[in-house]
Design an enzyme around this catalytic site. Sequence first.
Site, short mmCIF file in Angstrom:
data_model
loop_
_atom_site.label_atom_id
_atom_site.label_comp_id
_atom_site.label_asym_id
_atom_site.label_seq_id
_atom_site.Cartn_x
_atom_site.Cartn_y
_atom_site.Cartn_z
N GLU A 129 8.41 9.49 6.81
CA GLU A 129 9.04 9.69 5.50
C GLU A 129 8.27 10.72 4.68
N TYR A 146 7.11 4.52 9.73
CA TYR A 146 7.85 4.72 8.47
C TYR A 146 7.13 5.70 7.53
N CYS A 199 5.51 -0.94 -4.11
CA CYS A 199 6.85 -0.35 -4.09
C CYS A 199 7.06 0.57 -5.29
N GLU A 206 32.95 5.15 8.16
CA GLU A 206 34.19 4.75 8.85
C GLU A 206 34.06 4.93 10.36
N HIS A 211 38.37 6.68 4.41
CA HIS A 211 38.41 8.06 4.88
C HIS A 211 38.29 9.03 3.71
N LYS A 220 8.56 7.48 -3.25
CA LYS A 220 8.95 8.04 -1.95
C LYS A 220 10.43 8.45 -1.95
N CYS A 244 8.17 2.65 -2.15
CA CYS A 244 9.62 2.93 -2.12
C CYS A 244 10.09 3.90 -3.21
P1 FAD Z 1 2.62 -5.37 -3.33
O1 FAD Z 1 3.83 -4.74 -3.87
O2 FAD Z 1 1.66 -4.51 -2.59
O3 FAD Z 1 1.87 -6.05 -4.59
C1 FAD Z 1 0.60 -6.60 -4.52
C2 FAD Z 1 -0.06 -6.44 -5.89
O4 FAD Z 1 -1.21 -7.28 -5.94
C3 FAD Z 1 -0.56 -5.03 -6.13
O5 FAD Z 1 -0.24 -4.62 -7.43
C4 FAD Z 1 -2.07 -5.15 -5.96
O6 FAD Z 1 -2.78 -4.16 -6.69
C5 FAD Z 1 -2.29 -6.54 -6.50
N1 FAD Z 1 -3.52 -7.19 -6.08
C6 FAD Z 1 -4.16 -7.08 -4.89
N2 FAD Z 1 -5.24 -7.88 -4.87
C7 FAD Z 1 -5.28 -8.49 -6.08
C8 FAD Z 1 -6.16 -9.44 -6.65
N3 FAD Z 1 -7.19 -9.92 -5.99
N4 FAD Z 1 -5.91 -9.84 -7.92
C9 FAD Z 1 -4.85 -9.36 -8.62
N5 FAD Z 1 -4.00 -8.48 -8.12
C10 FAD Z 1 -4.20 -8.05 -6.85
N6 FAD Z 1 9.78 -1.22 1.40
C11 FAD Z 1 11.12 -1.14 1.31
O7 FAD Z 1 11.79 -2.18 1.32
N7 FAD Z 1 11.77 0.06 1.20
C12 FAD Z 1 11.08 1.23 1.17
O8 FAD Z 1 11.70 2.29 1.06
C13 FAD Z 1 9.68 1.18 1.24
N8 FAD Z 1 8.97 2.32 1.18
C14 FAD Z 1 7.61 2.26 1.24
C15 FAD Z 1 6.90 3.45 1.19
C16 FAD Z 1 5.52 3.43 1.27
C17 FAD Z 1 4.76 4.73 1.20
C18 FAD Z 1 4.84 2.19 1.39
C19 FAD Z 1 3.34 2.16 1.45
C20 FAD Z 1 5.53 1.00 1.43
C21 FAD Z 1 6.93 1.01 1.37
N9 FAD Z 1 7.68 -0.15 1.42
C22 FAD Z 1 9.04 -0.09 1.37
C23 FAD Z 1 7.03 -1.48 1.55
C24 FAD Z 1 6.96 -2.21 0.19
O9 FAD Z 1 6.37 -1.37 -0.77
C25 FAD Z 1 6.15 -3.49 0.34
O10 FAD Z 1 6.67 -4.24 1.41
C26 FAD Z 1 6.19 -4.34 -0.93
O11 FAD Z 1 5.69 -3.63 -2.02
C27 FAD Z 1 5.39 -5.63 -0.72
O12 FAD Z 1 5.40 -6.39 -1.89
P2 FAD Z 1 4.23 -7.46 -2.15
O13 FAD Z 1 4.61 -8.16 -3.41
O14 FAD Z 1 3.99 -8.26 -0.94
O15 FAD Z 1 2.91 -6.59 -2.38
P1 NAP Z 2 2.78 1.06 10.79
O1 NAP Z 2 4.22 0.75 10.91
O2 NAP Z 2 1.77 0.03 11.09
O3 NAP Z 2 2.49 2.36 11.68
C1 NAP Z 2 1.22 2.91 11.84
C2 NAP Z 2 1.35 4.24 12.57
O4 NAP Z 2 0.07 4.86 12.66
C3 NAP Z 2 1.85 4.10 14.01
O5 NAP Z 2 2.61 5.23 14.33
C4 NAP Z 2 0.53 4.08 14.80
O6 NAP Z 2 0.69 4.55 16.11
C5 NAP Z 2 -0.28 5.08 14.01
N1 NAP Z 2 -1.74 4.87 14.12
C6 NAP Z 2 -2.43 3.75 13.90
N2 NAP Z 2 -3.75 3.98 14.04
C7 NAP Z 2 -3.89 5.28 14.37
C8 NAP Z 2 -5.00 6.12 14.65
N3 NAP Z 2 -6.25 5.65 14.60
N4 NAP Z 2 -4.77 7.42 14.97
C9 NAP Z 2 -3.52 7.90 15.02
N5 NAP Z 2 -2.41 7.16 14.74
C10 NAP Z 2 -2.61 5.86 14.43
O7 NAP Z 2 2.43 1.54 9.30
P2 NAP Z 2 3.16 2.28 8.13
O8 NAP Z 2 3.94 3.45 8.55
O9 NAP Z 2 2.06 2.49 7.15
O10 NAP Z 2 4.17 1.21 7.54
C11 NAP Z 2 3.72 -0.04 7.05
C12 NAP Z 2 4.87 -0.89 6.66
O11 NAP Z 2 5.39 -0.45 5.41
C13 NAP Z 2 6.06 -0.82 7.61
O12 NAP Z 2 5.96 -1.82 8.60
C14 NAP Z 2 7.25 -1.03 6.73
O13 NAP Z 2 7.66 -2.36 6.78
C15 NAP Z 2 6.77 -0.68 5.34
N6 NAP Z 2 7.49 0.54 4.92
C16 NAP Z 2 8.85 0.49 4.79
C17 NAP Z 2 9.54 1.62 4.45
C18 NAP Z 2 11.03 1.57 4.32
O14 NAP Z 2 11.58 0.50 4.20
N7 NAP Z 2 11.72 2.70 4.32
C19 NAP Z 2 8.88 2.81 4.25
C20 NAP Z 2 7.51 2.84 4.39
C21 NAP Z 2 6.82 1.68 4.73
P3 NAP Z 2 0.94 3.55 17.39
O15 NAP Z 2 2.42 3.29 17.42
O16 NAP Z 2 0.43 4.34 18.50
O17 NAP Z 2 0.14 2.29 17.12
#
Ligand code: FAD
Ligand code: NAP
Length: 512
Positions: free
Chosen positions: A222, A218, A76, A492, A487, A84, A81
Amino acid sequence: MAALCRGRYRWKRINCFHVLTRNLTGKYDFDLVVVGGGSGGLACSKEAAQLGLKVAVLDYVEPSAKGTKWGLGGTCVNVGCIPKKLMHQAALLGTAVKDAKKYGWQISGPVCHDWVTMAEAVQNHVRSLNWGHRVQLQDKKVKYLNMNGSLLDQHTVKGLSKAGKETILTARNIVVTTGGRPRYPTNIPGAVEHGLTSDDIFWLKKSPGKTLVVGASYVALECAGFLTGVGMDTTVMVRSIALRGFDQQMAGLVTDYMEAYGTKFAWRSVPKRVDKLSSGALQVTWVDSLTGNEQKDTFDSVLWAVGRAPETKALGLDKLGVQLNKQTGKIVVGADESSSVPNIYAFGDIGEDRPELTPTAIKAGKLLARRLAGHSTELMNYDNVATTVFTPLEYGCVGLSEEEAEMRHGKDGIEVYHAFYKPLEFTVAERDASQCYLKVVCERAGDQKILGLHFTGPNAGEVTQGFALGFQCGATYSHLLQTVGIHPTCAEELTKVHITKRSGLDAMVTGC
Ligand code: FAD
Ligand code: NAP
């Protein structure tokens, strides 16, 4: 108890020593060792320490295939997050600058965006958060180890530093919160070699230029949204539908707005290969699955946003018998975040069937810490978590999609109230509001309990967050009507919605 050691031999000796000590005294180095210092792991470790437990957290970032790496805080903070939302804001400001002229701002000359300035500012903010997390851990007396963790048994974690130094830690309980990483497609030549993922895009030193974004959920929408917004020629390649799992009427509004905003879409298209031309450009070949025709175009960057996968293999979980879902690789967990092995817990993105969202990981982590400290028995409620997709026109929702509500309650069992509205700020700016829409899906009978609430428009996250409270309290349609609006706001409109879809009446809001 000293647990630091260098070579493999010494590690074995110390490990034996730990086993011996544990059996004799029942004592461990720590009450809790957390593997993974992201949203969930940090929240859990800080809460546990605050409640008096002795806690260590290991966090380690394996560089991306492109070599991108970052600091403490997880997805995140570093590659999710936070960067982004800031880049989304950069894009929104571009639209605001255009609106500004209509509002009387005298802006002379063309307005250009500089990627490097934005990226540096965003990266500096992220670095400040990395630092802030380290300070907080120190303040709360959580031991932080920048080490790659794996599990040796249900009470023992091995940490391995970048330099190859091993550390053994024993703990009464172990929590695994190692999250996930972006996937690359497996069978596309050139995909890894020439492609980026969300682990790279926020840390690029120079502009990505003309970009192909593959995927339609997502992350894809985004990223494509902010890239378009800051002036990149951006194409989204969609193999099936956009925003799978979301209300599809709303998904259509999001992508319609993006198309009008300048994002190109290659619908029903599947990439086949990526080749680097002598000019340095990337030539992408794809198949239009409707016609079967092959097409080609060149891009400066290809961003794979095709989903995320957990990193469970290196954790040694299989040897301990921790049950994983064979398909997803995620850890199978109970309602209390327990794995199939006693004393090992998991939640956040690594947990099977958990929402991949930061607030759920944080809340689940805090609640688990309280339970492990014996302060509470409260479990995490994963139902009806609100979310927002930060696309150029934001989309916020809570509860069921219309399709899901229909499936569960039948078409005649639900009432959908809806409205197309025009945000006041769009009027003077002469912006098209065709996709600004809201709908409230209710049970048809009785009090008309709200089943789902959906909103596209400016600040959808802010709007949805407030209504999520009502939803959590079991709000009904009449509660909504009893609520007096503020408003003039977009939110609203939700308190005034009265046209049912069933009526077929025009849902356009006219007047105040
Ligand atoms: P993470 O935050 O992924 O943390 C895991 C940590 O463990 C990482 O630092 C990793 O390097 C570390 N790690 C992995 N393996 C090991 C190991 N063996 N030993 C030690 N450390 C290790 N969610 C939202 O709610 N709002 C958003 O707007 C949003 N936007 C997103 C945009 C993008 C592009 C992406 C990819 C995700 C987004 N998410 C968003 C999802 C959100 O980031 C994740 O759901 C959240 O970070 C999950 O938290 P976590 O603690 O499970 O894992
Ligand atoms: P995702 O929700 O798993 O979506 C993957 C996308 O890639 C789908 O559109 C899928 O299409 C497509 N896809 C998969 N394999 C493909 C291939 N081989 N060729 C072409 N298209 C392919 O993954 P994500 O967007 O990475 O998001 C992961 C999670 O992160 C989300 O579930 C969300 O919880 C979290 N996230 C949250 C936010 C937020 O809160 N604003 C923002 C970003 C991420 P199909 O539908 O056809 O399978």
